[in-house]
Design a protein around this motif. Structure first.
Motif, PDB file in Angstrom:
ATOM      1  N   ASP A 163      -2.023  -4.709  -2.448  1.00  0.00           N
ATOM      2  CA  ASP A 163      -2.297  -3.889  -1.894  1.00  0.00           C
ATOM      3  C   ASP A 163      -1.818  -2.369  -2.893  1.00  0.00           C
ATOM      4  OD1 ASP A 163       0.512  -3.651  -1.265  1.00  0.00           O
ATOM      5  OD2 ASP A 163      -0.719  -4.553   0.974  1.00  0.00           O
ATOM      6  N   TRP A 164      -2.012  -1.407  -2.692  1.00  0.00           N
ATOM      7  CA  TRP A 164      -1.340  -0.288  -3.112  1.00  0.00           C
ATOM      8  C   TRP A 164       0.663  -0.231  -2.860  1.00  0.00           C
ATOM      9  CZ3 TRP A 164      -3.722   1.666  -6.354  1.00  0.00           C
ATOM     10  CH2 TRP A 164      -5.539   1.938  -6.603  1.00  0.00           C
ATOM     11  N   THR A 165       0.746  -0.338  -1.742  1.00  0.00           N
ATOM     12  CA  THR A 165       2.107  -0.286  -1.585  1.00  0.00           C
ATOM     13  C   THR A 165       3.059  -2.025  -2.291  1.00  0.00           C
ATOM     14  OG1 THR A 165       2.049  -0.618   0.697  1.00  0.00           O
ATOM     15  CG2 THR A 165       3.986  -1.983  -0.128  1.00  0.00           C
ATOM     16  N   ARG A 166       2.031  -3.374  -2.794  1.00  0.00           N
ATOM     17  CA  ARG A 166       2.885  -4.183  -3.617  1.00  0.00           C
ATOM     18  C   ARG A 166       2.858  -3.396  -4.590  1.00  0.00           C
ATOM     19  NH1 ARG A 166       1.095 -10.156  -1.047  1.00  0.00           N
ATOM     20  NH2 ARG A 166       2.300 -10.314   0.663  1.00  0.00           N
ATOM     21  N   PHE A 168       3.142  -0.659  -6.373  1.00  0.00           N
ATOM     22  CA  PHE A 168       4.457   0.327  -6.297  1.00  0.00           C
ATOM     23  C   PHE A 168       5.821  -0.040  -6.294  1.00  0.00           C
ATOM     24  CE2 PHE A 168       1.252   3.557  -4.789  1.00  0.00           C
ATOM     25  CZ  PHE A 168       1.775   4.726  -5.489  1.00  0.00           C
ATOM     26  N   ARG A 169       5.494  -1.729  -5.688  1.00  0.00           N
ATOM     27  CA  ARG A 169       7.303  -2.170  -5.666  1.00  0.00           C
ATOM     28  C   ARG A 169       7.345  -3.132  -6.880  1.00  0.00           C
ATOM     29  NH1 ARG A 169       8.109  -6.720  -1.031  1.00  0.00           N
ATOM     30  NH2 ARG A 169       9.141  -6.871  -2.725  1.00  0.00           N
ATOM     31  N   GLU A 330       8.600   3.927  -4.727  1.00  0.00           N
ATOM     32  CA  GLU A 330       8.491   2.813  -4.500  1.00  0.00           C
ATOM     33  C   GLU A 330       9.381   3.059  -3.068  1.00  0.00           C
ATOM     34  OE1 GLU A 330      10.361  -1.741  -4.709  1.00  0.00           O
ATOM     35  OE2 GLU A 330      11.467  -0.327  -5.260  1.00  0.00           O
ATOM     36  N   VAL A 333       6.758   4.883  -0.597  1.00  0.00           N
ATOM     37  CA  VAL A 333       5.372   4.415  -0.518  1.00  0.00           C
ATOM     38  C   VAL A 333       5.291   3.484   0.247  1.00  0.00           C
ATOM     39  CG1 VAL A 333       3.494   3.427  -1.024  1.00  0.00           C
ATOM     40  CG2 VAL A 333       4.048   5.670  -2.303  1.00  0.00           C
ATOM     41  N   CYS A 334       6.168   2.358   0.130  1.00  0.00           N
ATOM     42  CA  CYS A 334       7.110   1.323   0.999  1.00  0.00           C
ATOM     43  C   CYS A 334       7.898   1.402   2.116  1.00  0.00           C
ATOM     44  CB  CYS A 334       7.923   0.619  -0.069  1.00  0.00           C
ATOM     45  SG  CYS A 334       6.345   0.230  -2.069  1.00  0.00           S
TER      46      CYS A 334
END
Length: 336
Positions: A163-166, A168-169, A330, A333-334
């Motif tokens: 997903d987008w969160t991962r 960005f990580r 990061e 978003v996270c």
């Protein structure tokens, strides 16, 4: 006690007091003198140099380089899951024989010892090496067997879809690893081939950069590098691997994270750049994922990627600048 005895008694007390004071001063001075070298020793960085393994050790660790132990194939060599004599599970990269015969022997041990000094949460440590006639082997910590390339491209419809969160990580973590190689270790390390297959995702879903500093093994080998290197890479005296070419490769990785598309030997950059310039982000973003309500972080990520791949080497941002922006994204978003 008469007057003479009183004087003698006072004199003895004064002498004892003076002696204790002098002794105390001497002890304090001794402690201070001893403390300084201890403190200086504690501040020195601990550098663990690569261990030298015999070819017999490597043969035993891989069951005779058994094909069933293969966990990866790349432009430089074949990677095996190996078990050392003490029971430690490691990754062993056996350099392709044709590269060994051509140029892999030059300074191999010297370079590997230097590369093994790199220690960072976002890199894969090199812990040893082995060399023999016709053989060059690199021993690395086994932090995971799945690359970013696999997550993005090789199993797109399965559980591996990020997903987008991962994403960005992974982008921020890989940037920190590359920043460390460029600026945080001495001597600085140029990766030479930054691409999604050289970013390993560990069990905590942390991005770990591998195969850094190994471009000397295949300086003219284009296979697996076309599209991840800038035009200057294959040019004249000003060409070759450098920090700026690493930033270009990292920009391509960011475009892969954004679009879900493969590098396509340079086709990804040519396709994505006009979309970013014309702010057509709905066409750019990976269609397998839902576009978030707040698209601003993705727009910023796209602009960072564009800066990495769109400028000449002289005007390209340094990885420190890129990492600072991605770290901020990061957190935004996270963790918000």
């Amino acid at each position: 006690m008469n007057h003479s005895e009183q004087i003698a008694y006072d004199f003895v007390l004064a002498l004892l007091s003076t002696s204790f004071l002098v002794l105390a001063i001497v002890l304090v001075l001794l402690l201070v003198c001893k403390k300084k070298p201890i403190e200086s020793q504690e501040t020195l960085p601990v550098k663990v140099c690569a261990r030298v393994y015999s070819l017999t050790d490597m043969d035993a660790a891989t069951d005779g380089f058994n094909r069933r132990r293969v966990i990866g194939e790349g432009r430089l060599g074949t990677v095996y899951a190996a078990v050392l004599e003490g029971g430690e599970v490691v990754a062993v990269k056996r350099i392709h024989p044709r590269l060994v015969l051509s140029n892999a022997g030059f300074g191999f041990s010297t370079v590997l010892k230097s590369l093994s000094l790199a220690q960072h949460p976002n890199t894969v440590p090199i812990i040893g090496y082995s060399e023999a006639p016709g053989e060059r082997i690199i021993v690395m910590e086994l932090v995971g067997t799945v690359s970013l390339d696999f997550y993005l491209h090789q199993n797109p419809d399965g559980m591996s879809l990020m997903d987008w969160t991962r994403r960005f990580r992974v982008a921020a973590g890989a940037a920190r690893g590359l920043e460390y190689l460029h600026e945080g270790v001495a001597p600085n390390i140029v990766h030479g081939c930054v691409k999604s297959s050289n970013i390993i995702i560990d069990e905590k879903f942390c991005a770990r950069i591998c195969d850094y500093g190994l471009s000397f093994l295949a300086p003219r080998e284009k296979r697996g590098m076309v599209g991840y290197t800038d035009d200057e890479y294959w040019g004249g005296r000003a060409g070759g691997a450098c920090k700026e070419s690493d930033v270009y490769g990292f920009g391509v990785v960011l475009l892969e994270l954004l679009s879900g598309r493969q590098c396509e030997e340079g086709g990804l950059v040519k396709w994505a750049q006009p979309l970013i310039k014309e702010t057509r982000f709905n066409e750019l973003l990976d269609p397998r994922l839902v576009v978030p309500c707040d698209i601003k972080p993705l727009v910023r990520l796209a602009k960072v990627a564009s800066a990495c791949v769109g400028n000449s080497r002289k005007s390209r941002p340094g990885i420190g600048q890129v990492a600072a922006i991605l770290n901020t994204l990061e957190i935004e978003v996270c963790f918000n």
